[in-house]
Design a protein around this motif. Structure first.
Motif, PDB file in Angstrom:
ATOM      1  N   PRO A   1     -12.529  -7.469   2.421  1.00  0.00           N
ATOM      2  CA  PRO A   1     -11.841  -6.749   1.345  1.00  0.00           C
ATOM      3  C   PRO A   1     -12.010  -5.232   1.379  1.00  0.00           C
ATOM      4  O   PRO A   1     -11.020  -4.495   1.239  1.00  0.00           O
ATOM      5  N   TYR A  46      -8.979  -2.532   2.043  1.00  0.00           N
ATOM      6  CA  TYR A  46      -8.572  -1.619   0.974  1.00  0.00           C
ATOM      7  C   TYR A  46      -8.626  -0.172   1.454  1.00  0.00           C
ATOM      8  O   TYR A  46      -7.737   0.631   1.141  1.00  0.00           O
ATOM      9  N   GLN A  47      -9.651   0.176   2.221  1.00  0.00           N
ATOM     10  CA  GLN A  47      -9.735   1.538   2.744  1.00  0.00           C
ATOM     11  C   GLN A  47      -8.533   1.866   3.618  1.00  0.00           C
ATOM     12  O   GLN A  47      -8.015   2.988   3.592  1.00  0.00           O
ATOM     13  N   LEU A  58      -5.588   0.631   3.153  1.00  0.00           N
ATOM     14  CA  LEU A  58      -4.497   0.847   2.196  1.00  0.00           C
ATOM     15  C   LEU A  58      -4.532   2.274   1.653  1.00  0.00           C
ATOM     16  O   LEU A  58      -3.483   2.922   1.516  1.00  0.00           O
ATOM     17  N   THR A  60     -13.731   0.994  -2.541  1.00  0.00           N
ATOM     18  CA  THR A  60     -13.212  -0.278  -3.047  1.00  0.00           C
ATOM     19  C   THR A  60     -12.239   0.028  -4.175  1.00  0.00           C
ATOM     20  O   THR A  60     -12.294   1.122  -4.778  1.00  0.00           O
ATOM     21  N   PRO A  61     -11.353  -0.900  -4.523  1.00  0.00           N
ATOM     22  CA  PRO A  61     -10.451  -0.626  -5.648  1.00  0.00           C
ATOM     23  C   PRO A  61     -11.205  -0.437  -6.951  1.00  0.00           C
ATOM     24  O   PRO A  61     -10.791   0.369  -7.800  1.00  0.00           O
ATOM     25  N   ALA A  99      -5.041   1.040  -7.167  1.00  0.00           N
ATOM     26  CA  ALA A  99      -6.295   0.294  -7.271  1.00  0.00           C
ATOM     27  C   ALA A  99      -6.184  -0.782  -8.342  1.00  0.00           C
ATOM     28  O   ALA A  99      -6.623  -1.925  -8.148  1.00  0.00           O
ATOM     29  N   CYS A 127      -4.062  -3.599  -7.017  1.00  0.00           N
ATOM     30  CA  CYS A 127      -4.825  -4.396  -6.059  1.00  0.00           C
ATOM     31  C   CYS A 127      -5.748  -5.371  -6.784  1.00  0.00           C
ATOM     32  O   CYS A 127      -5.882  -6.534  -6.390  1.00  0.00           O
ATOM     33  N   GLY A 145      -8.522  -7.651  -5.777  1.00  0.00           N
ATOM     34  CA  GLY A 145      -9.256  -6.714  -4.934  1.00  0.00           C
ATOM     35  C   GLY A 145      -9.385  -7.115  -3.486  1.00  0.00           C
ATOM     36  O   GLY A 145     -10.118  -6.474  -2.734  1.00  0.00           O
ATOM     37  N   ASP A 146      -8.653  -8.123  -3.072  1.00  0.00           N
ATOM     38  CA  ASP A 146      -8.807  -8.687  -1.721  1.00  0.00           C
ATOM     39  C   ASP A 146      -7.433  -8.819  -1.059  1.00  0.00           C
ATOM     40  O   ASP A 146      -6.658  -9.718  -1.387  1.00  0.00           O
ATOM     41  N   LEU A 147      -7.147  -7.924  -0.129  1.00  0.00           N
ATOM     42  CA  LEU A 147      -5.827  -7.930   0.522  1.00  0.00           C
ATOM     43  C   LEU A 147      -5.654  -9.090   1.490  1.00  0.00           C
ATOM     44  O   LEU A 147      -4.551  -9.316   1.990  1.00  0.00           O
TER      45      LEU A 147
END
Length: 217
Positions: free
Chosen positions: A31, A35-36, A38, A67-68, A103, A106, A112-114
Motif C-alpha cells: 500500500p 500510494y507514493q 500515485l 501514506t494517504p 488522499a 484513496c 488506502g490500498d491501491l
C-alpha cells in the motif's frame, strides 16, 4: 533485431532508473509505495519539468507524507511548503488541495490500498486507466504514467508503453509498439525501458548519443 537489442541495452545502461526510483520510492506491491507512486504521478501530470516533480515528491515524502493517512493529516500549508522546497511553486496551492482530496478518495474508495483498485480492474489496463483518472489531477496522461511505472510490480499490466515511451522508441529507430519493444529486454526490465524511452522523448537523453554508443559496443 540484434541492433535493436544493443540499443535497448545501451539505453538501460545510461538511463536505467525509473522515475519512481529517482523519487526515492522502493516500489513493491504494497500500500505505501503504491500510494507514493500515485503522489508522484499527480505531480508529474502537471505541465512542469519531470525533475521538479521528482524533487517535490522527495520533499513530500521527507515531510512524512508517505501514506494517504499522513498526507491527509498534514495541513494544506505543510503540503504547500514541501512542494515549495522542491521548487514546485507555480502549481503548489492547487496541487496541495488535490493531494489532500486524493488522499481522502484513496481512503474512502480503496481503504488506502491501491491493490484493491488493481483487483477491481482485474488487471485490465483500460479499466485501470478509468479508475486512476477519478483521482484529482490525474487525467489520461497521468494514468499512463502510473501504469508505465507500476508494471514493474503488476506483471499483468506489461508490456505497457504510453505515447511518450513510443515517441522515444521512434527517435531511436526502435519498434514503436509495446510487443516489439518487449522482445528487446527481459520481461522484468520492460518498466525500466519504458521510463528510459520517455527520457529520450523529453530530451533528457540524446537519441543520437545512445545510438552512437550502441554502435561502438
Amino acid at each position: 533485431m540484434g541492433d535493436d537489442r544493443r540499443v535497448a541495452r545501451t539505453l538501460l545502461t545510461r538511463q536505467g532508473r525509473t522515475y519512481a526510483e529517482e523519487a526515492g520510492i522502493s516500489l513493491t506491491d504494497r500500500p505505501a509505495p503504491l500510494y507514493q507512486l500515485l503522489v508522484l504521478t499527480t505531480l508529474l501530470s502537471t505541465r512542469i519539468r519531470a525533475s521538479v516533480a521528482v524533487a517535490a515528491a522527495r520533499e513530500l515524502f521527507a515531510a512524512g507524507c508517505r501514506t494517504p493517512q499522513a498526507m491527509e493529516a498534514a495541513s494544506w500549508q505543510q503540503r504547500v511548503d514541501a512542494l515549495g522546497r522542491g521548487h514546485y511553486r507555480r502549481y503548489d496551492e492547487r496541487t496541495s488541495t488535490m493531494l489532500g482530496t486524493g488522499a481522502r478518495l484513496c481512503l474512502d474508495r480503496w481503504h488506502g490500498d491501491l491493490r484493491r483498485l488493481h483487483r477491481a480492474a482485474d488487471g485490465e489496463p483500460t479499466v485501470l486507466r478509468r479508475l486512476l483518472t477519478e483521482f484529482p489531477g490525474i487525467g489520461p496522461t497521468g494514468a499512463d504514467i502510473f501504469l508505465r511505472e507500476v508494471q514493474s510490480v503488476w506483471p499483468d499490466v506489461r508490456p505497457y508503453a504510453d505515447r511518450r515511451a513510443l515517441a522515444g522508441a521512434r527517435r531511436l529507430g526502435l519498434p514503436a509498439n509495446p510487443r516489439g519493444l518487449a522482445g528487446l529486454v527481459p520481461d522484468g526490465e520492460f518498466g525500466r525501458l519504458a521510463s528510459a524511452l520517455v527520457r529520450v522523448a523529453l530530451g533528457e537523453e540524446s537519441a543520437g548519443e545512445v545510438n552512437r554508443s550502441a554502435a561502438a559496443t
